[in-house]
Design an enzyme around this catalytic site. Sequence first.
Site, PDB file in Angstrom:
ATOM      1  N   LYS A  77      56.911   4.422 -86.796  1.00  0.00           N
ATOM      2  CA  LYS A  77      56.534   4.316 -88.210  1.00  0.00           C
ATOM      3  C   LYS A  77      57.049   3.006 -88.820  1.00  0.00           C
ATOM      4  O   LYS A  77      56.300   2.278 -89.470  1.00  0.00           O
ATOM      5  CB  LYS A  77      57.087   5.537 -88.966  1.00  0.00           C
ATOM      6  N   SER A  78      58.310   2.704 -88.592  1.00  0.00           N
ATOM      7  CA  SER A  78      58.899   1.499 -89.189  1.00  0.00           C
ATOM      8  C   SER A  78      58.168   0.238 -88.705  1.00  0.00           C
ATOM      9  O   SER A  78      57.882  -0.678 -89.486  1.00  0.00           O
ATOM     10  CB  SER A  78      60.373   1.369 -88.793  1.00  0.00           C
ATOM     11  N   ARG A  86      55.623  -2.502 -90.811  1.00  0.00           N
ATOM     12  CA  ARG A  86      55.960  -3.936 -90.829  1.00  0.00           C
ATOM     13  C   ARG A  86      54.821  -4.780 -90.254  1.00  0.00           C
ATOM     14  O   ARG A  86      54.572  -5.891 -90.729  1.00  0.00           O
ATOM     15  CB  ARG A  86      57.277  -4.165 -90.078  1.00  0.00           C
ATOM     16  N   GLY A 140      58.715   5.879 -98.789  1.00  0.00           N
ATOM     17  CA  GLY A 140      59.802   5.044 -99.295  1.00  0.00           C
ATOM     18  C   GLY A 140      59.757   3.652 -98.674  1.00  0.00           C
ATOM     19  O   GLY A 140      60.050   2.649 -99.336  1.00  0.00           O
ATOM     20  N   GLN A 153      65.616  -0.616 -95.557  1.00  0.00           N
ATOM     21  CA  GLN A 153      64.596  -0.817 -96.585  1.00  0.00           C
ATOM     22  C   GLN A 153      65.096  -1.810 -97.648  1.00  0.00           C
ATOM     23  O   GLN A 153      64.353  -2.694 -98.077  1.00  0.00           O
ATOM     24  CB  GLN A 153      64.221   0.520 -97.214  1.00  0.00           C
ATOM     25  N   ASP A 179      67.310   9.510 -89.577  1.00  0.00           N
ATOM     26  CA  ASP A 179      66.134  10.388 -89.705  1.00  0.00           C
ATOM     27  C   ASP A 179      66.179  11.558 -88.719  1.00  0.00           C
ATOM     28  O   ASP A 179      65.383  12.495 -88.837  1.00  0.00           O
ATOM     29  CB  ASP A 179      64.844   9.586 -89.473  1.00  0.00           C
ATOM     30  N   LYS A 222      66.558  11.233 -99.208  1.00  0.00           N
ATOM     31  CA  LYS A 222      65.387  11.054 -98.344  1.00  0.00           C
ATOM     32  C   LYS A 222      64.218  11.829 -98.956  1.00  0.00           C
ATOM     33  O   LYS A 222      64.241  12.167-100.124  1.00  0.00           O
ATOM     34  CB  LYS A 222      65.721  11.503 -96.923  1.00  0.00           C
ATOM     35  N   ARG A 233      68.164  16.369 -97.783  1.00  0.00           N
ATOM     36  CA  ARG A 233      68.201  16.982 -96.446  1.00  0.00           C
ATOM     37  C   ARG A 233      69.505  17.714 -96.160  1.00  0.00           C
ATOM     38  O   ARG A 233      69.541  18.548 -95.248  1.00  0.00           O
ATOM     39  CB  ARG A 233      67.888  15.931 -95.370  1.00  0.00           C
TER      40      ARG A 233
HETATM   41  C1  S3P Z   1      63.226   2.893 -92.603  1.00  0.00           C
HETATM   42  C2  S3P Z   1      64.556   2.887 -92.874  1.00  0.00           C
HETATM   43  C3  S3P Z   1      65.337   4.117 -93.104  1.00  0.00           C
HETATM   44  C4  S3P Z   1      64.602   5.362 -92.638  1.00  0.00           C
HETATM   45  C5  S3P Z   1      63.164   5.351 -93.008  1.00  0.00           C
HETATM   46  C6  S3P Z   1      62.442   4.128 -92.463  1.00  0.00           C
HETATM   47  C7  S3P Z   1      62.552   1.577 -92.407  1.00  0.00           C
HETATM   48  O1  S3P Z   1      65.591   4.207 -94.496  1.00  0.00           O
HETATM   49  O2  S3P Z   1      65.227   6.525 -93.149  1.00  0.00           O
HETATM   50  O3  S3P Z   1      62.503   6.519 -92.481  1.00  0.00           O
HETATM   51  O4  S3P Z   1      61.435   1.559 -91.856  1.00  0.00           O
HETATM   52  O5  S3P Z   1      63.140   0.558 -92.795  1.00  0.00           O
HETATM   53  P1  S3P Z   1      66.848   3.423 -95.154  1.00  0.00           P
HETATM   54  O6  S3P Z   1      66.777   2.071 -94.613  1.00  0.00           O
HETATM   55  O7  S3P Z   1      66.668   3.427 -96.624  1.00  0.00           O
HETATM   56  O8  S3P Z   1      68.045   4.204 -94.715  1.00  0.00           O
END
Ligand code: S3P
Length: 436
Positions: A19-20, A24, A91, A177, A323, A350, A354
């Site tokens: 996902k991350s 990006r 987020g 993030q 996560d 989150k 959680r």
């Molecule tokens: C993510 C960073 C994490 C993670 C989120 C995805 C990212 O959040 O919990 O699911 O893709 O940068 P944080 O960086 O706010 O902890």
Amino acid sequence: MKITNSYSFHGKLSVPGDKSISHRGIMFGAISNGLTEITNFLQGADCLSTISCFQKLGIPIENNGSSVLVHGKGLHGLRAPSQILDVGNSGTTTRLISGILAGQAFKTTLDGDNSIRKRPMQRIFTPLSQMGANFQCWDSTSFPASRERCNSGCAPFTICGGHLKGVHYHSTVASAQVKSAILLAGLYAEDDTSVTEPVLSRNHTELMLSGFGARITSAGTTASIKPEPVLNGQKIHVPGDISSAAYFIALGLLTPNSEILIENVGVNPTRSGILNIALAMGGDLTLLNKRTVSGEPVADILVRSSNLYGTTVGGAMIPTLIDEIPVIAVMAAFAEGTTVIQDAQELKVKESDRIAVVTENLKAMGASIVPTEDGMIIEGGRPLQGAVIHTCQDHRIAMSFTVAGLNACGETILDDEQCAAISYPSFYEDIKSLSL
Ligand code: S3P
């Protein structure tokens, strides 16, 4: 959805793309010159939100359901959107896109679902405001019918971007993030920008942005970026998401007579804490065929049924498994002895709280669990009973408690299993494919 105890799970699978990294790929492709081709892109709702936001910013993006083509327009090619950008439940979309929008000479308004409207955004407003952007939050109760100003520090909000200066920002949270939002704004600043975090968070932005041509360096927990690079479109193959693999790691370890091979999983050390914890709990887990794909470490993971023991989860490892904590808590409930999860106060902000939601649901299944300010303490080893699970529309809660239900006595009922599609649309089919 009803879930009952399953005898065993066998076979191999590939979990969907990370996902991350998928988010990006779209974002960096959009602000690069020319074509970016992303294969094994995660077709989860969160990443689709990112695509739709960049389309509204004038970037042509073609999605054939597996690979995605982003026709980038360069660092200064975005245009002012004619609509509010809907970030859905994501987020990552909200915070990372804000870094890019901070550098645009136009206003953008972002809004999302009820969960996103509660998530803290002040953590990006503060550094991006120091760089020169302006933010205005709107009262969500009357938005979008009317725009009443408020100081909620949450969505919906408007970003007024423009001329930015570089900062050296010390973040109080270890958040990729936050780090990424600042680094992306740094692309548009008049001088260098750096971010220091208390503990290193996932480094996909640093790795991928450098592949696109950004001048970005890392030293310890500080990442630094130089402004106005020439970014060029790339070919990116997204590895399988270790956060999605985590449910199959837990399933293979917890369910008797099981053996699962999870292929093509991203095992970047800033993400792979779940592997260390599974091993520390006594899990039979082997990494095979280690390699590098699009600059990210990848391996196949072989998991076999194991007797698990309690452990301590805390400190610098927390961002590497943040996560995965809901599913680690499920593993801990089945493990012999005590598991302490600490330093994980981020869990409260989150997609749901959680700490509260894991505690409520594990208690409903008969586990011994005490919530704490920054985590939870679980006395494992009692058999769990099926129960009604309140997912609170949180995908990771739905999937973690599916694993719990598959190993509990009696019937478990998830009040909403659809939310798994945020990060793993084929989750239930993939489980079925492994059951004998
Ligand atoms: C993510 C960073 C994490 C993670 C989120 C995805 C990212 O959040 O919990 O699911 O893709 O940068 P944080 O960086 O706010 O902890």
